[in-house]
Scaffold this active site. Structure first.
Site, mmCIF file in Angstrom:
data_model
loop_
_atom_site.group_PDB
_atom_site.id
_atom_site.type_symbol
_atom_site.label_atom_id
_atom_site.label_comp_id
_atom_site.label_asym_id
_atom_site.label_seq_id
_atom_site.Cartn_x
_atom_site.Cartn_y
_atom_site.Cartn_z
ATOM 1 C CG LEU A 8 -7.295 6.995 4.793
ATOM 2 C CD1 LEU A 8 -7.717 5.867 3.709
ATOM 3 C CD2 LEU A 8 -8.569 8.103 4.633
ATOM 4 C CG HIS A 9 -4.439 9.062 10.861
ATOM 5 N ND1 HIS A 9 -3.547 9.578 10.742
ATOM 6 C CD2 HIS A 9 -5.383 10.123 10.507
ATOM 7 C CE1 HIS A 9 -3.829 10.735 10.274
ATOM 8 N NE2 HIS A 9 -4.688 11.181 10.254
ATOM 9 C CB CYS A 10 -4.193 2.173 10.347
ATOM 10 S SG CYS A 10 -2.469 2.376 10.226
ATOM 11 C CB SER A 11 -8.937 4.370 11.224
ATOM 12 O OG SER A 11 -10.336 4.160 11.718
ATOM 13 N N PRO A 12 -9.872 3.453 7.807
ATOM 14 C CG PRO A 12 -9.544 1.776 6.003
ATOM 15 C CD PRO A 12 -8.920 2.244 7.336
#
Length: 155
Positions: free
Chosen positions: A111-115
């Site tokens: 999620l690359h710190c971006s849910p």
């Protein structure tokens, strides 16, 4: 056990020493100096152009692969050196593992710190596969990734 000194611990009252406990990060300072010298020697416009050329080439190559979905703008002028994608029917974490183990290619999955962004993309259950380029990458690095993805898709 007592300290040999009878003086209590002392922190200087003057700045910046007052805020600098311990040993200074000399390696970091020397590295920062080298980085600033490099940027000044190359020039920011040249660095930005090289990175845009790399991301543009990556977009061009990846967009020709059937089964690869690219998220975000497809215009290198509107991007930084990151492309999020998914490969049909392959979990991004599994793809990242295969690329690392079989091809020696490092990518990120998740999620690359971006849910919240992934809810918008409808990728909240799997995330995406993310590749990045930078000034020191070459077209050959991108070719290696695209060829590996193509090989995996053809299996």
């Amino acid at each position: 056990m007592r300290c040999a000194s009878t003086r209590p611990p002392f922190q200087p009252e003057y700045y910046p020493d007052r805020l600098e406990a311990g040993t200074m990060n000399m390696i970091g300072i020397v590295g920062l100096r080298a980085a600033v010298r490099f940027i000044l020697a190359q020039g920011v416009p040249q660095i930005v152009q090289k990175e845009r050329d790399m991301i543009g080439y990556a977009l061009e190559r990846l967009s020709k692969l059937a089964g690869v979905t690219i998220y975000g703008p497809k215009d290198a002028q509107r991007m930084v050196g990151i492309i999020s994608m998914n490969v049909d029917s392959v979990n991004p974490a599994d793809m990242a593992y295969v690329l690392d183990e079989m091809y020696g290619i490092a990518v990120r999955a998740g999620l690359h710190c971006s849910p919240c962004a992934h809810r918008v993309l409808a990728t909240q259950n799997t995330g995406t596969l993310r590749m990045s380029t930078g000034y020191f990458n070459s077209r050959g690095d991108i070719d290696l990734l695209v060829d590996a993805l193509e090989g995996i898709l053809n299996k």
